[in-house]
Design a protein around this motif. Structure first.
Motif, mmCIF file in Angstrom:
data_model
loop_
_atom_site.group_PDB
_atom_site.id
_atom_site.type_symbol
_atom_site.label_atom_id
_atom_site.label_comp_id
_atom_site.label_asym_id
_atom_site.label_seq_id
_atom_site.Cartn_x
_atom_site.Cartn_y
_atom_site.Cartn_z
ATOM 1 N N ASP A 148 0.696 -1.131 0.065
ATOM 2 C CA ASP A 148 -0.227 -0.018 0.012
ATOM 3 C C ASP A 148 0.770 1.467 0.082
ATOM 4 O O ASP A 148 0.735 2.342 -0.695
ATOM 5 C CB ASP A 148 -0.998 0.053 1.292
ATOM 6 N N LEU A 165 2.494 1.871 -3.403
ATOM 7 C CA LEU A 165 1.877 2.459 -4.292
ATOM 8 C C LEU A 165 1.572 3.915 -4.157
ATOM 9 O O LEU A 165 1.573 4.805 -4.973
ATOM 10 C CB LEU A 165 0.210 1.916 -4.382
ATOM 11 N N LEU A 196 -11.716 -2.842 0.849
ATOM 12 C CA LEU A 196 -12.007 -3.866 -0.438
ATOM 13 C C LEU A 196 -12.325 -3.127 -1.719
ATOM 14 O O LEU A 196 -11.420 -3.089 -3.023
ATOM 15 C CB LEU A 196 -12.752 -4.908 -0.280
ATOM 16 N N ARG A 248 -12.141 0.253 -1.943
ATOM 17 C CA ARG A 248 -10.970 1.462 -2.318
ATOM 18 C C ARG A 248 -9.980 0.715 -3.141
ATOM 19 O O ARG A 248 -9.364 1.419 -4.037
ATOM 20 C CB ARG A 248 -10.457 1.948 -1.026
ATOM 21 N N GLN A 249 -9.277 -0.605 -2.640
ATOM 22 C CA GLN A 249 -8.218 -0.915 -3.383
ATOM 23 C C GLN A 249 -8.613 -1.411 -4.892
ATOM 24 O O GLN A 249 -7.978 -0.756 -5.657
ATOM 25 C CB GLN A 249 -7.661 -2.141 -2.568
ATOM 26 N N TYR A 250 -9.939 -1.906 -5.281
ATOM 27 C CA TYR A 250 -10.186 -2.183 -6.318
ATOM 28 C C TYR A 250 -10.474 -0.970 -7.142
ATOM 29 O O TYR A 250 -9.981 -1.047 -8.441
ATOM 30 C CB TYR A 250 -11.641 -2.889 -6.250
ATOM 31 N N THR A 251 -11.031 0.214 -6.550
ATOM 32 C CA THR A 251 -11.176 1.398 -7.518
ATOM 33 C C THR A 251 -10.049 2.445 -7.738
ATOM 34 O O THR A 251 -10.008 3.175 -8.486
ATOM 35 C CB THR A 251 -12.267 2.019 -7.033
ATOM 36 N N THR A 252 -8.885 1.876 -6.782
ATOM 37 C CA THR A 252 -7.835 2.920 -6.935
ATOM 38 C C THR A 252 -6.667 2.860 -8.182
ATOM 39 O O THR A 252 -6.409 1.751 -8.352
ATOM 40 C CB THR A 252 -6.724 2.906 -5.452
ATOM 41 N N LEU A 253 -6.687 3.688 -8.914
ATOM 42 C CA LEU A 253 -5.798 3.594 -10.230
ATOM 43 C C LEU A 253 -6.383 2.295 -11.028
ATOM 44 O O LEU A 253 -5.513 1.894 -11.660
ATOM 45 C CB LEU A 253 -4.477 3.472 -10.055
ATOM 46 N N HIS A 254 -7.709 2.255 -11.185
ATOM 47 C CA HIS A 254 -8.159 1.411 -12.127
ATOM 48 C C HIS A 254 -7.979 1.771 -13.459
ATOM 49 O O HIS A 254 -8.620 2.846 -13.982
ATOM 50 C CB HIS A 254 -9.808 1.071 -11.645
ATOM 51 N N PRO A 255 -7.280 0.877 -14.300
ATOM 52 C CA PRO A 255 -6.990 1.551 -15.567
ATOM 53 C C PRO A 255 -7.961 1.698 -16.373
ATOM 54 O O PRO A 255 -8.136 2.410 -17.430
ATOM 55 C CB PRO A 255 -6.043 0.412 -16.182
ATOM 56 N N GLU A 256 -9.263 1.023 -16.332
ATOM 57 C CA GLU A 256 -10.281 0.947 -17.092
ATOM 58 C C GLU A 256 -11.275 2.175 -16.713
ATOM 59 O O GLU A 256 -12.129 2.645 -17.641
ATOM 60 C CB GLU A 256 -11.310 -0.508 -17.156
ATOM 61 N N PHE A 257 -11.203 2.511 -15.486
ATOM 62 C CA PHE A 257 -12.433 3.577 -14.974
ATOM 63 C C PHE A 257 -11.945 4.860 -14.532
ATOM 64 O O PHE A 257 -12.116 5.470 -13.567
ATOM 65 C CB PHE A 257 -13.136 2.886 -13.966
ATOM 66 N N SER A 258 -10.521 5.110 -15.057
ATOM 67 C CA SER A 258 -10.043 6.695 -14.774
ATOM 68 C C SER A 258 -10.425 7.551 -15.312
ATOM 69 O O SER A 258 -10.237 8.819 -14.962
ATOM 70 C CB SER A 258 -8.529 6.343 -14.431
#
Lengths: 105, 551, 171
Positions: free
Chosen positions: B8, B11, B148, B150-160
């Motif tokens: 963490d 990152l 869970l 938060r981690q999944y959505t952080t710097l998500h390449p598809e949804f930024s």
């Protein structure tokens, strides 16, 4: 004070200036008549026609490194010829918040 | 408290390095503002009236005392000595310099704090109940699932680079303190008949120009499927959300235009095509995250200790205790709310000195943990009841013991025109005046629970739509005017408020609110009928009459 | 504008052919989706390699029947802020198992390289020469990734699980 960030047409109703924020620290600045910026409202270049305003804005916007978010704002010129902010928003930008800061400056 | 590990922290540090490079390229001119703006927003950096504003994430509103001290340090070193807690459990600094931001971020990274995705068209802070983990009526701690997500959505390449911002909220209690019904995705954690943990998933809630209450898209998604189901929703939104008009770009508009059934089907189709997803959260994975949350080792303590019995003679202490202390799921403990709404003060602000003092009190009385609520107050979640009198004396000294929590002077307000470049009107001075009008605690208690929300513009950061009394700043001929609504609520019975009449000028707002309160006191069926229930029972008309009789 | 492929600046073997220009019998070409779908059988079985530029507001489903015959699919970022092509890229790679070149076109800037790589792009029509030159360095900006995509990088969650297993195995 509808946010001027939504300005699309440039039409001025009276004496106006161009204002922005300084890129590196966010301080409020005003476009001068010498193709520069000043943090002091009294140094601002005044435009009185929509064409002049458009030209001053275009020149300001071209300084992308030094300034951010330039737009045209109204001013009032008082009896003594001093430039004063033309609405509450510009008053706050020039004088500061209208409330006491939690920690005195 | 979730403990960040090496991964963490790495990152966060990589993110800080990246932003440092981006700021350097901006200041050198290599990046234009047009190219840079979205990047700085993705690190929580706005341009406001006087300066940049820096929004720091406080994931699901949980802070350690060490972290709170570091926020105080940032306020002192890089700002003007104070911060503002927001309606999304974040903190904002109003005077920060862009050139110093990488250093501020670096200082914060050392204690596991970041500003990733606190702005921009991406997935924002996952907010939750500020009483998570300690509320008596909770099914289980929703913060595990918030982390869970938060981690999944952080710097998500598809949804930024979504069409617009995207906000999540999770509640695990019957009483929704997280306002899930006015979020893009709202999650209600509960157990099904088989005792499995899962979520009722709501979509398309939101305030702003077009307020909507969220609609249930699926009554039960098993915990195992939470991330894959969320991915399906985000993918549908990313592809079909409107990008032609920023005022119609939120998912609430897509849901409204398709209708919930059609939207649900699109999501279901996508989800089924995902098949047995690599995103499945099996028990081992959930346990891994759960194991990183540490909980206090509570003592076995009495419900009515001597210290409390003695202090009961002090009317000031009792007034505070009855107002600001809530039951805890562990006997002998309590949840203490710290009011950041002092009479005459700007709502939701804390000075660096206050933050340090609160951190010290958290160390002494709350296992070093602090919570941030969307009502812009703080909480100490693990206070032994025997410590309440001593704690209260300390809180009172630093000015965070005003016994007005959930009362008329516990106002939620956005920064408004004093700070914000989007605003039409000021909100803070309105709030300040209202706290002065209702400063008398007996009066406030007589009135009972009453939420006033103030927004300086239609973007509704003050959540005025869901205030019992909502106040919205508008502009009329260059003057500040305010529309007043009543009957809104943000909880499990969420509703958008109703306008009572034409906008009123700045100078009259406090008078109008007093008139509304007087009308309520005259009309309520019983002393314990809440304002919101009187409005529900009688409608807006009697209030409208009272307010506009002489206007 | 420079093409980055396999992590470095390279020549572009493919020629963009405008809608009103004649399609050569051989040679590697990139044509618009409209042109391709007009005669997909013929165009995907030409002597030379064929690639399609697919708009970001159209489902990739329509292209799926031809994936094994296309050498390049170009997806579009009209502005870098329009993220629809990220979804399209993941669907092509992960759901439809497309193995040819997946090329990012449009406003392709340095600060999105990592997202694009993770979404499955392996070629980039980079807007600025300085960004193209910084590609290899930029691609290494991050070493920790929270969520799985088709790029095969292990997620933080699974790294932790592995660590746990090896810890308990070592006992």
């Amino acid at each position: 004070m509808t946010s001027p960030l939504e300005q699309k047409k440039i039409r001025i109703a009276g004496p106006s200036i161009v204002t922005a924020n300084r890129t590196w620290d966010g301080v409020v600045i005003y476009r001068t008549a010498q193709q520069g910026w000043s943090a002091d409202l009294s140094d601002a270049a005044i435009v009185r026609t929509s064409d002049e305003a458009r030209a001053l804005l275009a020149e300001s916007v071209a300084d992308d490194v030094g300034a951010v978010g330039a737009y045209i704002a109204p001013v009032e010129i008082n009896g003594g010829g001093q430039i004063k902010p033309g609405n509450l928003r510009e008053h706050i930008r020039s004088e500061g918040v209208t409330i006491d800061l939690p920690v005195p400056a | 408290m979730y403990a960040y590990d090496e991964l963490d922290r790495t990152l966060i540090n990589e993110r800080v390095s990246e932003f440092r490079d981006q700021v350097k390229r901006r200041l050198s001119g290599e990046l234009t503002e047009d190219e840079f703006k979205m990047l700085r927003l993705q690190n929580g950096v706005y341009l406001q009236l006087h300066a940049y504003m820096f929004r720091v994430a406080i994931p699901y509103g949980t802070l350690s005392s060490k972290q709170l001290r570091r926020l105080a340090h940032v306020a002192r070193r890089y700002d003007r000595g104070y911060g503002h807690f927001t309606t999304r459990q974040n903190i904002q600094f109003n005077w920060i310099k862009l050139a110093e931001l990488p250093d501020a971020l670096s200082d914060l990274a050392e204690v596991g704090i970041h500003a990733m995705q606190t702005s921009g068209n991406n997935t924002r802070n996952v907010t939750s109940d500020q009483w998570a983990g300690v509320a008596p009526d909770e099914v289980e701690d929703p913060r595990i699932w918030s982390e869970l997500l938060r981690q999944y959505t952080t710097l998500h390449p598809e949804f930024s680079f979504l069409p617009r911002k995207f906000k999540f909220a999770i509640t695990a209690s019957k009483h929704d303190r997280a306002a899930i019904k006015v979020h893009d995705i709202g999650l209600r954690l509960h157990k099904n008949a088989q005792g499995e943990t899962g979520f009722e998933v709501l979509v398309g809630g939101g305030l702003g120009r077009t307020p909507f209450i969220g609609k249930t898209i699926k009554p039960f998604v098993a915990g195992r499927d939470l991330l894959s189901y969320v991915e399906a929703i985000l993918r549908v939104y990313n592809q079909y959300g409107r990008r032609d008009n920023i005022y119609k770009a939120r998912i609430k508009i897509l849901v409204h235009e398709l209708g919930i059934e059609k939207f649900a089907k699109e999501v279901e189709d996508e989800w089924l095509q995902m098949g047995d997803s690599v995103l499945a959260l099996d028990d081992a994975v959930v346990e891994e995250i759960r194991s990183r949350f540490t909980y206090p080792v509570y003592e076995k303590l009495p419900h009515m200790p001597e210290e409390l019995k003695k202090a009961a003679h002090d009317p000031h202490f009792e007034a505070w205790r009855k107002n600001s202390v809530a039951p805890h799921k562990v006997p002998g403990y309590a949840i203490v709310t710290l009011s950041l709404k002092p009479v005459g003060g700007p709502p939701g602000d804390a000075t660096a000195d206050q933050m340090d003092a609160i951190a010290a009190l958290a160390d002494k009385y709350s296992f070093s943990e602090i919570r941030v609520g969307h009502e812009q107050n703080l909480a100490l979640p693990h206070v032994a009841r025997r410590d309440l009198p001593a704690l209260w004396r300390e809180l009172d000294k630093i000015g965070v013991a005003t016994p007005n929590v959930n009362l008329v002077s516990d106002i939620i307000a956005c920064p408004g025109l004093d700070y914000c470049s989007l605003a039409n009107a000021r909100s803070i001075p309105i709030a300040q005046e209202l706290t002065r009008r209702f400063a008398n605690h007996d009066t406030a208690n007589l009135i009972g629970r009453l939420h006033i929300n103030i927004s300086g513009c239609i973007n509704a950061c003050g959540h005025h739509h869901v205030g019992h009394i909502g106040i919205l700043g508008v502009e009329k001929n260059g003057e500040e005017f305010y529309q007043i609504t009543i009957g809104g609520r943000a909880d499990e019975n969420a509703e958008v408020g109703t306008l009572i009449g034409p906008a009123v000028p700045y100078g009259e707002v406090a008078d109008v609110v007093e008139d509304i309160v007087e009308a309520y006191l005259a009309l309520r069926a019983r002393p314990d009928e809440l304002f919101i229930d009187t409005v529900k029972r009688l409608g807006v008309e009697p209030f409208r009459e009272r307010v506009y009789a002489t206007r | 504008m420079p093409l980055v492929k396999n992590g470095k600046i390279s020549g572009d073997a493919f020629v963009h052919v405008a809608d009103d220009a004649e399609i050569p019998d051989d040679g590697a070409i990139l044509i618009s989706s409209a042109r391709f779908l007009d005669d997909p059988q013929r165009l995907s079985s030409r002597a030379g390699k064929t690639g399609v530029i697919w708009p970001n507001n159209r489902d990739v489903d329509d292209l799926v029947p031809y994936l094994d015959r296309l050498a390049v699919i170009g997806l579009v970022f009209p502005t870098f802020r329009d993220g629809r092509a990220y979804s399209q890229a993941r669907l092509l790679r992960e759901r439809h198992l497309y193995r040819g070149e997946l090329r990012a076109t449009g406003q392709v800037l340095r600060d999105q390289f990592v997202f694009m790589l993770r979404a499955g792009f392996d070629a980039f029509e980079v807007k600025k020469a300085s960004d193209a030159e910084a590609f290899a360095l930029t691609a290494k900006r991050y070493s920790v990734f929270y969520q799985p995509t088709g790029d095969g990088r292990i997620t933080a969650l699974h790294q932790r699980m592995q660590q746990r297993h090896s810890e308990s195995a070592g006992q």
